[in-house]
Design a protein around this motif. Structure first.
Motif, PDB file in Angstrom:
ATOM      1  N   SER A   1       0.833  -1.215   0.000  1.00 27.10           N
ATOM      2  CA  SER A   1       0.000   0.000   0.000  1.00 27.10           C
ATOM      3  C   SER A   1       0.861   1.256   0.000  1.00 27.10           C
ATOM      4  O   SER A   1       0.568   2.222  -0.715  1.00 27.10           O
TER       5      SER A   1
ATOM      6  N   GLN B   1       1.933   6.506  -7.032  1.00 19.45           N
ATOM      7  CA  GLN B   1       0.938   7.496  -7.463  1.00 19.45           C
ATOM      8  C   GLN B   1       1.522   8.915  -7.390  1.00 19.45           C
ATOM      9  O   GLN B   1       1.300   9.726  -8.294  1.00 19.45           O
TER      10      GLN B   1
ATOM     11  N   SER C   1      -1.705   4.328 -16.875  1.00 24.27           N
ATOM     12  CA  SER C   1      -2.990   3.731 -16.491  1.00 24.27           C
ATOM     13  C   SER C   1      -2.823   2.313 -15.958  1.00 24.27           C
ATOM     14  O   SER C   1      -3.687   1.820 -15.225  1.00 24.27           O
TER      15      SER C   1
ATOM     16  N   GLN D   1      -3.252   2.154 -12.284  1.00 25.51           N
ATOM     17  CA  GLN D   1      -4.634   2.101 -11.814  1.00 25.51           C
ATOM     18  C   GLN D   1      -5.178   0.673 -11.899  1.00 25.51           C
ATOM     19  O   GLN D   1      -5.909   0.228 -11.014  1.00 25.51           O
ATOM     20  N   THR D   2      -4.799  -0.019 -12.956  1.00 31.57           N
ATOM     21  CA  THR D   2      -5.212  -1.426 -13.086  1.00 31.57           C
ATOM     22  C   THR D   2      -4.624  -2.265 -11.969  1.00 31.57           C
ATOM     23  O   THR D   2      -5.318  -3.104 -11.378  1.00 31.57           O
TER      24      THR D   2
ATOM     25  N   ILE E   1      -3.820  -1.203  -9.024  1.00 28.42           N
ATOM     26  CA  ILE E   1      -4.490  -0.839  -7.765  1.00 28.42           C
ATOM     27  C   ILE E   1      -5.805  -1.577  -7.644  1.00 28.42           C
ATOM     28  O   ILE E   1      -6.131  -2.103  -6.574  1.00 28.42           O
ATOM     29  N   LYS E   2      -6.563  -1.655  -8.742  1.00 33.01           N
ATOM     30  CA  LYS E   2      -7.840  -2.389  -8.705  1.00 33.01           C
ATOM     31  C   LYS E   2      -7.608  -3.869  -8.433  1.00 33.01           C
ATOM     32  O   LYS E   2      -8.342  -4.488  -7.666  1.00 33.01           O
ATOM     33  N   THR E   3      -6.588  -4.421  -9.031  1.00 33.09           N
ATOM     34  CA  THR E   3      -6.250  -5.838  -8.794  1.00 33.09           C
ATOM     35  C   THR E   3      -5.853  -6.032  -7.342  1.00 33.09           C
ATOM     36  O   THR E   3      -6.254  -7.005  -6.711  1.00 33.09           O
TER      37      THR E   3
ATOM     38  N   GLU F   1      -6.765  -4.269  -4.743  1.00 31.47           N
ATOM     39  CA  GLU F   1      -7.919  -4.120  -3.852  1.00 31.47           C
ATOM     40  C   GLU F   1      -8.771  -5.371  -3.878  1.00 31.47           C
ATOM     41  O   GLU F   1      -9.313  -5.843  -2.960  1.00 31.47           O
TER      42      GLU F   1
END
Length: 137
Positions: free
Chosen positions: A99, A106, A127, A130-131, A133-135, A137
């Protein structure tokens, strides 16, 4: 400068003797435009050198950052291997560190993109962060 030169010429044409300081100031003023141009050229050369150095540094930092993103992606993908509840502490520590790494990445994305604007370059597309980060989470 031209007006001042014309005034001293006029005074000399009237056969008025000017003090030596005034004559020295006149010739110093006459040569000052060339001095200003010379100093401005040196400043531009210095600024161009600095610009090139900063740009090279920026490009180098971004290459290292790309490698950092690859390592981060590997860490995030590695979380799928944890299935044992006995590893909760280890996983929690790794999640905390990841994290923090994401937050730093970022911040660097914002920094690099703002620098690219200053260098009048197209902003790099990050980008994939961002992908990740979604993975994550």
């Amino acid at each position: 400068v031209n007006e001042a030169m014309q005034l001293t010429d006029l005074v000399e044409d009237l056969r008025f003797e000017l003090p030596a300081e005034t004559l020295e100031a006149r010739w110093e003023m006459f040569g000052s435009s060339g001095l200003v141009k010379s100093r401005a050229a040196k400043c531009m050369e210095y600024l161009n050198t600095q610009h090139d150095g900063f740009l090279t540094s920026q490009e180098s930092e971004q290459k290292e950052f790309d490698q950092r993103l690859v390592r981060l992606e590997e860490v995030i993908e590695g979380f799928s291997q944890y299935k044992d509840l006995g590893q909760v502490r280890e996983v929690a520590e790794k999640v905390r560190m990841t994290s923090e790494e994401i937050k730093q990445c970022q911040d660097l994305v914002r920094l690099y993109n703002s620098r690219e604007v200053l260098f009048d370059r197209d902003q790099t597309d990050y980008s994939n962060l961002q992908t990740m980060i979604k993975t994550f989470e």
